[in-house]
Design an enzyme around this catalytic site. Sequence first.
Site, PDB file in Angstrom:
ATOM      1  N   ILE A 197       0.786  -1.305   0.035  1.00  0.00           N
ATOM      2  CA  ILE A 197      -0.033   0.163  -0.120  1.00  0.00           C
ATOM      3  C   ILE A 197       0.762   1.251  -0.056  1.00  0.00           C
ATOM      4  O   ILE A 197       0.662   2.393  -0.676  1.00  0.00           O
ATOM      5  CB  ILE A 197      -0.719   0.139   1.053  1.00  0.00           C
ATOM      6  N   VAL A 231      10.900   2.536  11.701  1.00  0.00           N
ATOM      7  CA  VAL A 231       9.949   3.649  12.354  1.00  0.00           C
ATOM      8  C   VAL A 231       9.812   3.585  13.720  1.00  0.00           C
ATOM      9  O   VAL A 231       9.359   4.342  14.528  1.00  0.00           O
ATOM     10  CB  VAL A 231       8.576   3.575  11.704  1.00  0.00           C
ATOM     11  N   ASN A 288       2.277   4.811   6.964  1.00  0.00           N
ATOM     12  CA  ASN A 288       1.793   3.506   6.476  1.00  0.00           C
ATOM     13  C   ASN A 288       2.287   2.160   6.988  1.00  0.00           C
ATOM     14  O   ASN A 288       2.029   1.239   7.086  1.00  0.00           O
ATOM     15  CB  ASN A 288       1.919   3.610   4.973  1.00  0.00           C
ATOM     16  N   SER A 314      -6.861   0.710   9.407  1.00  0.00           N
ATOM     17  CA  SER A 314      -7.439  -0.533   9.202  1.00  0.00           C
ATOM     18  C   SER A 314      -8.954  -0.636   9.487  1.00  0.00           C
ATOM     19  O   SER A 314      -9.293  -0.126  10.333  1.00  0.00           O
ATOM     20  CB  SER A 314      -6.660  -1.825   9.669  1.00  0.00           C
ATOM     21  N   TYR A 345      -2.268  -6.497  17.025  1.00  0.00           N
ATOM     22  CA  TYR A 345      -2.705  -5.598  16.035  1.00  0.00           C
ATOM     23  C   TYR A 345      -3.674  -4.736  16.018  1.00  0.00           C
ATOM     24  O   TYR A 345      -3.452  -3.555  15.642  1.00  0.00           O
ATOM     25  CB  TYR A 345      -2.555  -6.470  14.692  1.00  0.00           C
ATOM     26  N   LYS A 357      -4.298  -0.472  15.545  1.00  0.00           N
ATOM     27  CA  LYS A 357      -4.763   0.227  14.147  1.00  0.00           C
ATOM     28  C   LYS A 357      -6.114   1.151  14.890  1.00  0.00           C
ATOM     29  O   LYS A 357      -6.206   2.178  14.385  1.00  0.00           O
ATOM     30  CB  LYS A 357      -5.517  -0.867  13.566  1.00  0.00           C
ATOM     31  N   ILE A 391      -6.401  -6.453   1.826  1.00  0.00           N
ATOM     32  CA  ILE A 391      -5.735  -5.974   0.579  1.00  0.00           C
ATOM     33  C   ILE A 391      -4.690  -7.025   0.321  1.00  0.00           C
ATOM     34  O   ILE A 391      -4.030  -7.502   1.380  1.00  0.00           O
ATOM     35  CB  ILE A 391      -5.175  -4.581   0.658  1.00  0.00           C
ATOM     36  N   ASN A 436      -0.122 -10.200   4.469  1.00  0.00           N
ATOM     37  CA  ASN A 436      -1.200 -11.494   4.702  1.00  0.00           C
ATOM     38  C   ASN A 436      -0.833 -12.559   3.676  1.00  0.00           C
ATOM     39  O   ASN A 436      -2.039 -13.375   3.368  1.00  0.00           O
ATOM     40  CB  ASN A 436      -2.651 -10.786   4.517  1.00  0.00           C
TER      41      ASN A 436
HETATM   42  P1  NAD Z   1       3.355  -4.967   3.256  1.00  0.00           P
HETATM   43  O1  NAD Z   1       3.970  -5.839   4.190  1.00  0.00           O
HETATM   44  O2  NAD Z   1       3.744  -4.724   1.887  1.00  0.00           O
HETATM   45  O3  NAD Z   1       3.612  -3.209   3.650  1.00  0.00           O
HETATM   46  C1  NAD Z   1       4.207  -3.058   5.076  1.00  0.00           C
HETATM   47  C2  NAD Z   1       5.424  -2.166   5.091  1.00  0.00           C
HETATM   48  O4  NAD Z   1       6.035  -1.495   6.103  1.00  0.00           O
HETATM   49  C3  NAD Z   1       6.720  -2.992   4.280  1.00  0.00           C
HETATM   50  O5  NAD Z   1       7.383  -2.267   3.069  1.00  0.00           O
HETATM   51  C4  NAD Z   1       7.695  -2.991   5.451  1.00  0.00           C
HETATM   52  O6  NAD Z   1       9.094  -3.281   5.121  1.00  0.00           O
HETATM   53  C5  NAD Z   1       7.390  -1.783   6.214  1.00  0.00           C
HETATM   54  N1  NAD Z   1       7.731  -1.848   7.426  1.00  0.00           N
HETATM   55  C6  NAD Z   1       7.811  -2.709   8.456  1.00  0.00           C
HETATM   56  N2  NAD Z   1       8.057  -2.641   9.585  1.00  0.00           N
HETATM   57  C7  NAD Z   1       8.840  -1.247   9.261  1.00  0.00           C
HETATM   58  C8  NAD Z   1       9.701  -0.641  10.264  1.00  0.00           C
HETATM   59  N3  NAD Z   1       9.746  -1.071  11.409  1.00  0.00           N
HETATM   60  N4  NAD Z   1      10.131   0.368   9.835  1.00  0.00           N
HETATM   61  C9  NAD Z   1       9.810   0.869   8.646  1.00  0.00           C
HETATM   62  N5  NAD Z   1       9.133   0.072   7.623  1.00  0.00           N
HETATM   63  C10 NAD Z   1       8.599  -1.044   8.087  1.00  0.00           C
HETATM   64  O7  NAD Z   1       1.845  -4.849   3.673  1.00  0.00           O
HETATM   65  P2  NAD Z   1       0.607  -3.692   3.449  1.00  0.00           P
HETATM   66  O8  NAD Z   1      -0.642  -4.316   3.321  1.00  0.00           O
HETATM   67  O9  NAD Z   1       0.980  -2.743   2.349  1.00  0.00           O
HETATM   68  O10 NAD Z   1       0.862  -2.736   4.639  1.00  0.00           O
HETATM   69  C11 NAD Z   1       0.966  -1.507   4.794  1.00  0.00           C
HETATM   70  C12 NAD Z   1       0.000  -0.965   6.060  1.00  0.00           C
HETATM   71  O11 NAD Z   1      -1.324  -1.301   5.365  1.00  0.00           O
HETATM   72  C13 NAD Z   1       0.180  -1.582   6.941  1.00  0.00           C
HETATM   73  O12 NAD Z   1       0.327  -0.473   7.955  1.00  0.00           O
HETATM   74  C14 NAD Z   1      -0.954  -2.472   7.267  1.00  0.00           C
HETATM   75  O13 NAD Z   1      -1.316  -2.750   8.807  1.00  0.00           O
HETATM   76  C15 NAD Z   1      -2.070  -1.673   6.722  1.00  0.00           C
HETATM   77  N6  NAD Z   1      -3.024  -2.456   6.233  1.00  0.00           N
HETATM   78  C16 NAD Z   1      -3.165  -3.414   5.340  1.00  0.00           C
HETATM   79  C17 NAD Z   1      -4.080  -4.217   5.057  1.00  0.00           C
HETATM   80  C18 NAD Z   1      -4.050  -5.574   4.311  1.00  0.00           C
HETATM   81  O14 NAD Z   1      -5.026  -6.219   4.156  1.00  0.00           O
HETATM   82  N7  NAD Z   1      -3.102  -5.674   3.382  1.00  0.00           N
HETATM   83  C19 NAD Z   1      -5.447  -4.077   5.481  1.00  0.00           C
HETATM   84  C20 NAD Z   1      -5.413  -2.877   6.549  1.00  0.00           C
HETATM   85  C21 NAD Z   1      -4.345  -2.248   6.695  1.00  0.00           C
HETATM   86  C1  RM4 Z   2      -5.867  -5.694   8.037  1.00  0.00           C
HETATM   87  C2  RM4 Z   2      -7.027  -6.669   8.092  1.00  0.00           C
HETATM   88  C3  RM4 Z   2      -6.825  -7.631   7.013  1.00  0.00           C
HETATM   89  C4  RM4 Z   2      -5.323  -8.302   7.085  1.00  0.00           C
HETATM   90  C5  RM4 Z   2      -4.296  -7.447   7.386  1.00  0.00           C
HETATM   91  C6  RM4 Z   2      -3.016  -8.000   7.842  1.00  0.00           C
HETATM   92  O1  RM4 Z   2      -5.897  -4.706   8.951  1.00  0.00           O
HETATM   93  O2  RM4 Z   2      -7.318  -7.331   9.044  1.00  0.00           O
HETATM   94  O3  RM4 Z   2      -7.945  -8.679   6.757  1.00  0.00           O
HETATM   95  O4  RM4 Z   2      -5.317  -9.183   6.129  1.00  0.00           O
HETATM   96  O5  RM4 Z   2      -4.876  -6.458   8.377  1.00  0.00           O
END
Ligand code: NAD
Ligand code: RM4
Length: 254
Positions: free
Chosen positions: A18, A65, A91, A144, A157, A161, A190, A195
Amino acid sequence: MKLLEGKTVLVTGASTGIGRAAAVGAAKAGADVVINYHSRDDEAAACVAEIEAAGQRGLAIKGDVAAPETATEFVVKAVEAFGKVDVMVSNAGICPFHSFLDMPVETVQRTVQVNLLGGYFMCQAAANQMVRQGHGGALIAVSSISALVGGEYQTHYTPTKAGLHSLMQSTAIALGKHGIRCNSVLPGTILTEINKDDLADEAKRKYMEARIPLGRLGQAEDLAGPIVFLASDMAAYVTGAALLVDGGAFVNLQ
Ligand code: NAD
Ligand code: RM4
């Protein structure tokens, strides 16, 4: 005139998923973009290449971070490179799925440090820079759907959020007088690396898909438009808001 023309946008955790989609989306909307990333030099460089291919300036800065000094350094280096900070997209996040009763202490602490405290310090550092600049700005937290609903293997987690969602509500009040808008996006499920293992379970994936009125799981790019909108002057009167981007999953209870 593009939506983010003339703006400098910072995105954390943007080498994948994302964050990367938001960074590239911001560049396509006319912004110069500085990304934070944790460890993947090759993926960070690829993201910068995509930003440049969109005709904008891009810069990648490595850092964890969870450490407060990462936020200060990220903002200082962004200002050195591009002169200012207009938008912070907080993010970066982790979700090491695990059952509640035997959740390791270190897993809880790390998840809170990265997701919640990392977001806090990044937003604080960006807001201080925006106040110094004196012409407002926008903070966007990637919260989230999990801010609103629980998850059996996400007990460490989901509170982070909910915390980010709450942080944007409080900072909206604290920073309104400085013209800084604070909002969150609440993605549903997503398909990203976070995930991949969880959704490798075919039964769970099918169940999640079946719950979504729009009929599919999300892609990282589905978040780019909502994030660019909240970053832009189109959202000039939007602050303290939370935008679900979940294909309708949250409302689909019965
Ligand atoms: P992703 O794993 O591709 O992205 C997460 C990113 O955060 C990665 O690039 C990772 O290297 C980086 N990261 C992790 N720990 C870190 C740290 N200590 N310092 C700097 N960077 C760090 O997965 P994503 O789904 O793109 O996740 C992005 C955000 O979206 C997250 O906060 C996640 O909780 C949120 N989110 C994801 C979903 C989903 O279903 N994928 C749903 C809701 C929210
Ligand atoms: C989100 C949500 C999604 C999960 C990711 C990791 O917040 O719960 O369903 O796949 O987190």
